[in-house]
Design a protein around this motif. Sequence first.
Motif, PDB file in Angstrom:
ATOM      1  N   THR A  39      32.153  50.646  43.136  1.00  0.00           N
ATOM      2  CA  THR A  39      31.184  50.191  42.870  1.00  0.00           C
ATOM      3  C   THR A  39      30.094  50.790  43.378  1.00  0.00           C
ATOM      4  O   THR A  39      29.663  51.224  44.215  1.00  0.00           O
ATOM      5  N   SER A  93      37.115  38.461  36.479  1.00  0.00           N
ATOM      6  CA  SER A  93      36.251  39.719  36.038  1.00  0.00           C
ATOM      7  C   SER A  93      37.772  40.818  35.941  1.00  0.00           C
ATOM      8  O   SER A  93      38.644  40.563  36.740  1.00  0.00           O
ATOM      9  N   TYR A  95      37.970  44.382  35.458  1.00  0.00           N
ATOM     10  CA  TYR A  95      37.809  45.824  36.153  1.00  0.00           C
ATOM     11  C   TYR A  95      38.894  46.928  36.015  1.00  0.00           C
ATOM     12  O   TYR A  95      40.009  47.136  35.415  1.00  0.00           O
ATOM     13  N   LYS A 100      34.095  52.564  33.616  1.00  0.00           N
ATOM     14  CA  LYS A 100      33.506  50.921  34.342  1.00  0.00           C
ATOM     15  C   LYS A 100      32.647  50.496  33.351  1.00  0.00           C
ATOM     16  O   LYS A 100      32.614  49.322  33.312  1.00  0.00           O
ATOM     17  N   ASP A 103      34.190  47.138  32.299  1.00  0.00           N
ATOM     18  CA  ASP A 103      34.586  46.238  32.482  1.00  0.00           C
ATOM     19  C   ASP A 103      33.651  44.652  32.967  1.00  0.00           C
ATOM     20  O   ASP A 103      33.074  44.813  32.073  1.00  0.00           O
TER      21      ASP A 103
END
Length: 148
Positions: A39, A93, A95, A100, A103
């Motif tokens: 992240t 969320s 992920y 990414k 996401d």
Amino acid sequence: MKINWGTGIVLAFVAFISFILYFVVRMSTDNSANHDLVTEEYYKQELAYQNEIDASKSALEMQAKLKFVKSKEGMTIFFPEKFAPEHITGTVSLYRPSNKHLDIDFPISLSKTHLLIPDNSLVDGRWDITVKWQYQGKTFLHKEKLVY
């Protein structure tokens, strides 16, 4: 031309060093080998980790286990029936470890005890799902790894 053993050793070292430098340069400039953190705000999330531990513990104590069911419409998350769905708020969320850009975050807004995540939002593969939800001022957290 005859090469003596001293020249052979030097040539072997030069070839080995060239081989290693080639891979170092290639891995440094290749975009497919991205070595970023998971992240962008890693350290900020690490400081808030105790809150996640407390929320997971609350979910265990209150027996607030979520159930995930895959169907052709998408993935359905079932919340415990003992909680009134109108008072449940939070986020889901999704992920994707491999990309990414896939996401997704969904807000939780319930009228029934389940939340449907549409099939067009989910690509086949592994998903790490984090459901952080609140009910009457108490925070709960559920994490799960699923292969869709």
